[in-house]
Enzyme design. Structure first.
Site, PDB file in Angstrom:
ATOM      1  N   ASP A  96      30.324  -2.218 -25.572  1.00 27.88           N
ATOM      2  CA  ASP A  96      29.083  -2.139 -24.817  1.00 27.88           C
ATOM      3  C   ASP A  96      28.176  -3.140 -25.506  1.00 27.88           C
ATOM      4  OD1 ASP A  96      26.366  -1.445 -24.147  1.00 27.88           O
ATOM      5  OD2 ASP A  96      27.203   0.339 -23.215  1.00 27.88           O
ATOM      6  N   HIS A  97      27.984  -4.303 -24.891  1.00 24.60           N
ATOM      7  CA  HIS A  97      27.361  -5.388 -25.656  1.00 24.60           C
ATOM      8  C   HIS A  97      25.924  -5.064 -26.067  1.00 24.60           C
ATOM      9  CE1 HIS A  97      25.564  -6.690 -21.851  1.00 24.60           C
ATOM     10  NE2 HIS A  97      24.734  -7.405 -22.557  1.00 24.60           N
ATOM     11  N   LYS A 104      16.993  -6.070 -11.074  1.00 26.15           N
ATOM     12  CA  LYS A 104      17.215  -7.512 -10.938  1.00 26.15           C
ATOM     13  C   LYS A 104      16.022  -8.098 -10.201  1.00 26.15           C
ATOM     14  CE  LYS A 104      21.773  -7.440 -12.005  1.00 26.15           C
ATOM     15  NZ  LYS A 104      22.213  -7.957 -13.301  1.00 26.15           N
ATOM     16  N   HIS A 151      24.840   0.865 -20.899  1.00 22.09           N
ATOM     17  CA  HIS A 151      23.891   0.295 -21.862  1.00 22.09           C
ATOM     18  C   HIS A 151      22.672   1.194 -22.111  1.00 22.09           C
ATOM     19  CE1 HIS A 151      26.296  -3.129 -21.089  1.00 22.09           C
ATOM     20  NE2 HIS A 151      25.646  -3.589 -20.048  1.00 22.09           N
TER      21      HIS A 151
END
Ligand code: BG6
Length: 503
Positions: free
Chosen positions: A179-180, A342, A242
């Site tokens: 999970d970056h 977004k 995230h």
């Protein structure tokens, strides 16, 4: 720093986009920082017919987009090898096995292998199984670790079945679910801020905290990922993974030690304490939105529904705000808010802790007279840092109070190298440290929490999806979610806020 053991990193999906955008740059950066073990082979695997030379040339091209030191590039390329393979076909895995044996012999590397699945998720079943069939999961003569990328399922049932399948062939301690967000330096700093400072932890609870706001806003749209995103949406794409992981770190109890299981046990407990949102309450607690056509500056930005790969009648959310509670001793009654989307006005990710006001308003009730909520802003990106908003006396007669900023910006530590999220996580995996990787049980718990929301949207088409003009802070109704407070409108610069920022 501890050196990683010699090993071979096998990248499945080596000619794909993720490898190009994230993995290769991260490995190259680690090479220039001398963080890679001397004995390391990176074996690219994918269907494309390429030789070692061809792969090296391809990588050289990716890297040369940015000005780089040619000597560094050349020495990095020496680590790279390539094996064409039809990864979906189990009968081809003996070829991979022989190639690995060959490389181990040639480079005197023990049988330590990391497999990185940088592939579409439909291969998450066949690759682990095929590796196991030829014994490439067996740790007897060296470690075997498997890194997988999200999505870890698309709902609770598929997440469970994915975990079950992985555990048929690998043990949980061999699995690294990346999970970056957890690789971001500022996300890890949440733990340090909380647990290395005597002043925060005593007030980090319902007695002192009024509410907590988490924002992850992006200016980008869906780029060329319409096909994926239209089946995903913000809830699956950002919140399930995230942002809930972030909640885990903000809300968890102090772990006994800084070790993978100690920390991940505490995160799991947070997820176990999330108050379920029943299907009937979804419309009240979750606001979803989708961007519509608008002008941003002079540019005409198209509506989400007009993006390539998106259904023209799509009801997929590109914006989501959610109000929720964590039912435990520490957080009883404290509302948490998440907002993500977004095509919002700024690219910002941050956590804002809003503290309660003083019990008695000694300096009156005017906005500038002492009833302010202190805020602690933990900025994840950009302008990484920490900001504390406190009240100070306005010089002159009387006792008028104004809010001032105490701020720290990471870029003030200019001599410190900030690794990329992928670099940090790859290094951890090379060293066998899974602390910053998601554990299977927590992934399932997070899905368990999300699933009723997905069900409600599916079963009840009357739950509205609101439009918002691209370039704005989401649908107007989102303000109603926060009954007692206001969203912060963050700017690029940590210390600024308000609806009118530098973009
Ligand atoms: C990815 C999502 O996991 O995270 C993307 O799939 C999103 O849609 C990205 O843009 C955000 O990551 P970052 O690091 O740019 O905040």
């Amino acid at each position: 720093m501890k050196q990683s053991d010699p090993h071979i990193l096998v990248i499945f999906g080596a000619s794909g986009d993720l490898t190009k955008r994230k993995l290769i740059p991260a490995l190259y950066e680690m090479h220039t920082q001398q963080l890679l073990p001397e004995k390391l082979a990176v074996l690219g695997v994918s269907r494309t017919e390429l030789t070692d030379f061809g792969f090296r040339e391809m990588v050289k091209e990716f890297l040369s987009v940015q000005p780089q030191n040619q000597e560094d590039i050349e020495s990095f390329l020496e680590h790279l090898y390539y094996q064409p393979l039809l990864t979906s076909d189990s009968s081809e895995y003996p070829i991979l096995k022989s190639r690995l044996e060959e490389l181990c012999n040639e480079l005197a590397i023990p049988e330590n292998f990391i497999y990185y699945l940088s592939t579409p998720p439909n291969l998450y079943q066949v690759i682990p199984q095929s590796l196991a069939e030829v014994g490439l999961n067996d740790s007897t003569n060296g470690f075997k670790r498997l890194i997988i990328e999200k999505p870890f399922g698309t709902d609770l049932a598929s997440a469970k079945s994915l975990n079950k399948n992985l555990l048929n062939y690998f043990n949980e301690n061999q699995l690294y679910r990346i999970d970056h967000y957890l690789g971001k330096e500022t996300v890890q700093n949440m733990l340090v801020t909380r647990f290395s400072n005597g002043i925060f932890e005593p007030i980090w609870n319902h007695n002192f905290i009024h509410h907590i706001e988490i924002t992850s806003a992006e200016t980008l749209g869906i780029e060329d990922r319409g096909g994926y995103y239209d089946h995903s949406g913000a809830l699956r794409d950002m919140v399930q993974n995230h942002l809930l992981q972030l909640v885990g770190l903000i809300a968890m109890e102090p772990p006994v030690v800084v070790e993978a299981d100690a920390i991940r046990n505490e995160v799991l407990k947070v997820f176990q304490s999330l108050r379920p949102i029943s299907q009937e309450k979804v419309a009240q607690h979750v606001i979803r939105g989708q961007y519509s056509q608008s002008h941003i500056g002079k540019e005409l930005v198209k509506a989400y529904r007009d993006e390539t790969g998106v259904d023209p009648l799509s009801r997929t959310e590109t914006f989501l705000a959610i109000k929720f509670f964590i039912d435990n001793f520490r957080w009883a009654g404290v509302p948490f808010y998440i907002r993500t989307g977004k095509k919002l006005p700024a690219r910002v990710a941050e956590v804002v802790i809003h503290f309660k006001t003083t019990p008695h308003h000694l300096f009156g009730d005017q906005p500038d007279s002492g009833t302010l909520n202190n805020q602690l802003v933990l900025r994840i990106q950009p302008d990484e840092g920490i900001l504390l908003k406190i009240g100070m006396k306005i010089p002159g007669a009387g006792f008028r109070v104004q809010t001032v900023n105490l701020d720290f910006h990471y870029n003030e530590l200019s001599d410190v190298y900030l690794p990329s999220a992928y670099g940090r996580l790859l290094l951890d995996c090379m060293q066998g440290d899974a602390t910053l990787y998601a554990r299977g049980d927590a992934v399932e718990k997070a899905w368990e929490y999300i699933q009723p929301i997905l069900n409600a949207w599916q079963n009840n088409p009357d739950i509205p999806i609101f439009s918002y003009p691209a370039g704005t802070w989401g649908p107007e109704v989102v303000d109603q979610l926060m009954e007692d407070g206001m969203w912060r409108y963050p700017c690029k610069n940590l210390a600024h806020d308000g609806e009118y920022c530098e973009l």
